[in-house]
Design a protein around this motif. Structure first.
Motif, PDB file in Angstrom:
ATOM      1  N   LYS A  94       0.836  -1.203   0.000  1.00  0.00           N
ATOM      2  CA  LYS A  94       0.000   0.000   0.000  1.00  0.00           C
ATOM      3  C   LYS A  94       0.869   1.250   0.000  1.00  0.00           C
ATOM      4  N   THR A  95       0.277   2.340  -0.402  1.00  0.00           N
ATOM      5  CA  THR A  95       0.955   3.613  -0.577  1.00  0.00           C
ATOM      6  C   THR A  95       1.212   4.336   0.737  1.00  0.00           C
ATOM      7  N   TRP A  96       2.448   4.790   0.942  1.00  0.00           N
ATOM      8  CA  TRP A  96       2.750   5.684   2.058  1.00  0.00           C
ATOM      9  C   TRP A  96       2.597   7.113   1.536  1.00  0.00           C
ATOM     10  N   ALA A  97       2.422   8.045   2.459  1.00  0.00           N
ATOM     11  CA  ALA A  97       2.313   9.453   2.057  1.00  0.00           C
ATOM     12  C   ALA A  97       2.976  10.314   3.121  1.00  0.00           C
ATOM     13  N   GLN A  98       3.570  11.414   2.685  1.00  0.00           N
ATOM     14  CA  GLN A  98       4.206  12.351   3.616  1.00  0.00           C
ATOM     15  C   GLN A  98       3.989  13.775   3.117  1.00  0.00           C
ATOM     16  N   SER A  99       3.781  14.670   4.064  1.00  0.00           N
ATOM     17  CA  SER A  99       3.672  16.084   3.755  1.00  0.00           C
ATOM     18  C   SER A  99       4.528  16.850   4.752  1.00  0.00           C
ATOM     19  N   GLY A 107      -1.974  18.868   6.560  1.00  0.00           N
ATOM     20  CA  GLY A 107      -2.434  17.491   6.519  1.00  0.00           C
ATOM     21  C   GLY A 107      -1.879  16.718   5.355  1.00  0.00           C
ATOM     22  N   VAL A 108      -2.161  15.434   5.392  1.00  0.00           N
ATOM     23  CA  VAL A 108      -1.777  14.519   4.329  1.00  0.00           C
ATOM     24  C   VAL A 108      -2.874  13.476   4.210  1.00  0.00           C
ATOM     25  N   ALA A 109      -3.163  13.076   2.974  1.00  0.00           N
ATOM     26  CA  ALA A 109      -4.195  12.067   2.737  1.00  0.00           C
ATOM     27  C   ALA A 109      -3.734  11.109   1.660  1.00  0.00           C
ATOM     28  N   SER A 110      -4.164   9.868   1.795  1.00  0.00           N
ATOM     29  CA  SER A 110      -3.790   8.834   0.845  1.00  0.00           C
ATOM     30  C   SER A 110      -4.934   7.841   0.732  1.00  0.00           C
ATOM     31  N   ALA A 111      -5.172   7.339  -0.463  1.00  0.00           N
ATOM     32  CA  ALA A 111      -6.214   6.340  -0.666  1.00  0.00           C
ATOM     33  C   ALA A 111      -5.950   5.105   0.183  1.00  0.00           C
ATOM     34  N   ASP A 112      -4.692   4.785   0.440  1.00  0.00           N
ATOM     35  CA  ASP A 112      -4.336   3.590   1.203  1.00  0.00           C
ATOM     36  C   ASP A 112      -4.181   3.830   2.698  1.00  0.00           C
ATOM     37  N   ALA A 113      -4.029   5.074   3.127  1.00  0.00           N
ATOM     38  CA  ALA A 113      -3.725   5.336   4.531  1.00  0.00           C
ATOM     39  C   ALA A 113      -4.708   6.280   5.211  1.00  0.00           C
ATOM     40  N   GLY A 114      -5.777   6.698   4.542  1.00  0.00           N
ATOM     41  CA  GLY A 114      -6.710   7.638   5.139  1.00  0.00           C
ATOM     42  C   GLY A 114      -6.127   9.038   5.178  1.00  0.00           C
ATOM     43  N   SER A 115      -6.579   9.831   6.135  1.00  0.00           N
ATOM     44  CA  SER A 115      -6.078  11.194   6.219  1.00  0.00           C
ATOM     45  C   SER A 115      -5.688  11.524   7.651  1.00  0.00           C
ATOM     46  N   ALA A 116      -4.782  12.471   7.767  1.00  0.00           N
ATOM     47  CA  ALA A 116      -4.348  12.936   9.084  1.00  0.00           C
ATOM     48  C   ALA A 116      -3.958  14.401   8.983  1.00  0.00           C
ATOM     49  N   ARG A 117      -4.068  15.099  10.113  1.00  0.00           N
ATOM     50  CA  ARG A 117      -3.704  16.512  10.181  1.00  0.00           C
ATOM     51  C   ARG A 117      -2.791  16.726  11.380  1.00  0.00           C
ATOM     52  N   VAL A 118      -1.833  17.601  11.217  1.00  0.00           N
ATOM     53  CA  VAL A 118      -1.000  18.043  12.326  1.00  0.00           C
ATOM     54  C   VAL A 118      -1.576  19.386  12.760  1.00  0.00           C
ATOM     55  N   VAL A 119      -1.934  19.460  14.037  1.00  0.00           N
ATOM     56  CA  VAL A 119      -2.607  20.643  14.575  1.00  0.00           C
ATOM     57  C   VAL A 119      -1.885  21.128  15.826  1.00  0.00           C
ATOM     58  N   SER A 120      -2.230  22.296  16.292  1.00  0.00           N
ATOM     59  CA  SER A 120      -1.668  22.783  17.544  1.00  0.00           C
ATOM     60  C   SER A 120      -2.195  21.919  18.693  1.00  0.00           C
ATOM     61  N   SER A 121      -1.487  21.893  19.787  1.00  0.00           N
ATOM     62  CA  SER A 121      -1.835  21.036  20.925  1.00  0.00           C
ATOM     63  C   SER A 121      -3.209  21.334  21.504  1.00  0.00           C
ATOM     64  N   ASP A 122      -3.685  22.565  21.366  1.00  0.00           N
ATOM     65  CA  ASP A 122      -4.973  22.931  21.949  1.00  0.00           C
ATOM     66  C   ASP A 122      -6.131  22.859  20.951  1.00  0.00           C
ATOM     67  N   ALA A 123      -5.889  22.349  19.745  1.00  0.00           N
ATOM     68  CA  ALA A 123      -6.955  22.222  18.743  1.00  0.00           C
ATOM     69  C   ALA A 123      -7.989  21.191  19.198  1.00  0.00           C
ATOM     70  N   GLN A 124      -9.235  21.433  18.858  1.00  0.00           N
ATOM     71  CA  GLN A 124     -10.324  20.510  19.165  1.00  0.00           C
ATOM     72  C   GLN A 124     -10.211  19.241  18.307  1.00  0.00           C
ATOM     73  N   THR A 125     -10.688  18.117  18.843  1.00  0.00           N
ATOM     74  CA  THR A 125     -10.745  16.873  18.093  1.00  0.00           C
ATOM     75  C   THR A 125     -12.153  16.747  17.511  1.00  0.00           C
ATOM     76  N   PRO A 126     -12.282  16.781  16.169  1.00  0.00           N
ATOM     77  CA  PRO A 126     -13.605  16.697  15.560  1.00  0.00           C
ATOM     78  C   PRO A 126     -14.243  15.324  15.789  1.00  0.00           C
ATOM     79  N   PRO A 127     -15.577  15.265  15.757  1.00  0.00           N
ATOM     80  CA  PRO A 127     -16.258  13.976  15.895  1.00  0.00           C
ATOM     81  C   PRO A 127     -15.753  12.991  14.827  1.00  0.00           C
ATOM     82  N   GLY A 128     -15.499  11.748  15.233  1.00  0.00           N
ATOM     83  CA  GLY A 128     -15.050  10.714  14.304  1.00  0.00           C
ATOM     84  C   GLY A 128     -13.548  10.648  14.121  1.00  0.00           C
TER      85      GLY A 128
END
Length: 147
Positions: A94-99, A107-128
């Motif tokens: 499967k595909t790795w991804a880096q940003s 953030g970074v997103a990949s068809a094989d790895a889903g998506s992720a975001r780098v946020v500040s420590s005090d950022a809210q965690t969205p539902p899901g």
């Protein structure tokens, strides 16, 4: 935005913001507390990532953030000082991804790895979303960065 690297196939998205944590760090890295901690054995990036350029990553800067749904997440700093997020599926077919960038959030997103975001420590965690450490939000079921 400094640079983006993708393994085989994938998509990338990058955003922006700023803050502070350690005087030895600069840019977005100052907003990520884990960089102020010494690198541990588990933090070292695997050496056998197909097509990955280890020379792009500053020696000793990688940090294991966690794992979710068969994907391992690493934060690191590039040799130019940008913060990088690597999404590394356990299945090497499967595909790795880096940003990488010098501003948060990004953030970074990949068809094989889903998506992720780098946020500040005090950022809210969205539902899901799954929070890994203080700074990474993961949505393994989505390849978009809508949160």
């Amino acid at each position: 935005m400094a640079g983006v690297t993708l393994g085989v196939l994938g998509t990338i998205a990058v955003g922006a913001l700023t803050g502070s944590v350690s005087p030895n760090l600069s840019g977005a890295a100052t907003e990520i507390p884990v960089f102020a901690q010494p690198q541990q054995r588990a933090d070292v990036l695997p050496t056998d990532i197909p097509g990955f350029d280890h020379a792009f990553i500053a020696a000793g800067s990688s940090r294991l953030v966690g794992q979710a749904d068969g994907v391992t997440y690493y934060l690191s700093r590039s040799t130019s000082g940008d913060v990088c997020l690597l999404l590394l599926p356990a299945d090497t077919s499967k595909t790795w991804a880096q940003s990488c960038t010098n501003k948060l959030p990004f953030g970074v997103a990949s068809a094989d790895a889903g998506s992720a975001r780098v946020v500040s420590s005090d950022a809210q965690t969205p539902p899901g979303a799954i929070r890994l450490g203080l700074n990474v939000l993961v949505d393994p079921t989505s390849t978009t960065l809508d949160h």
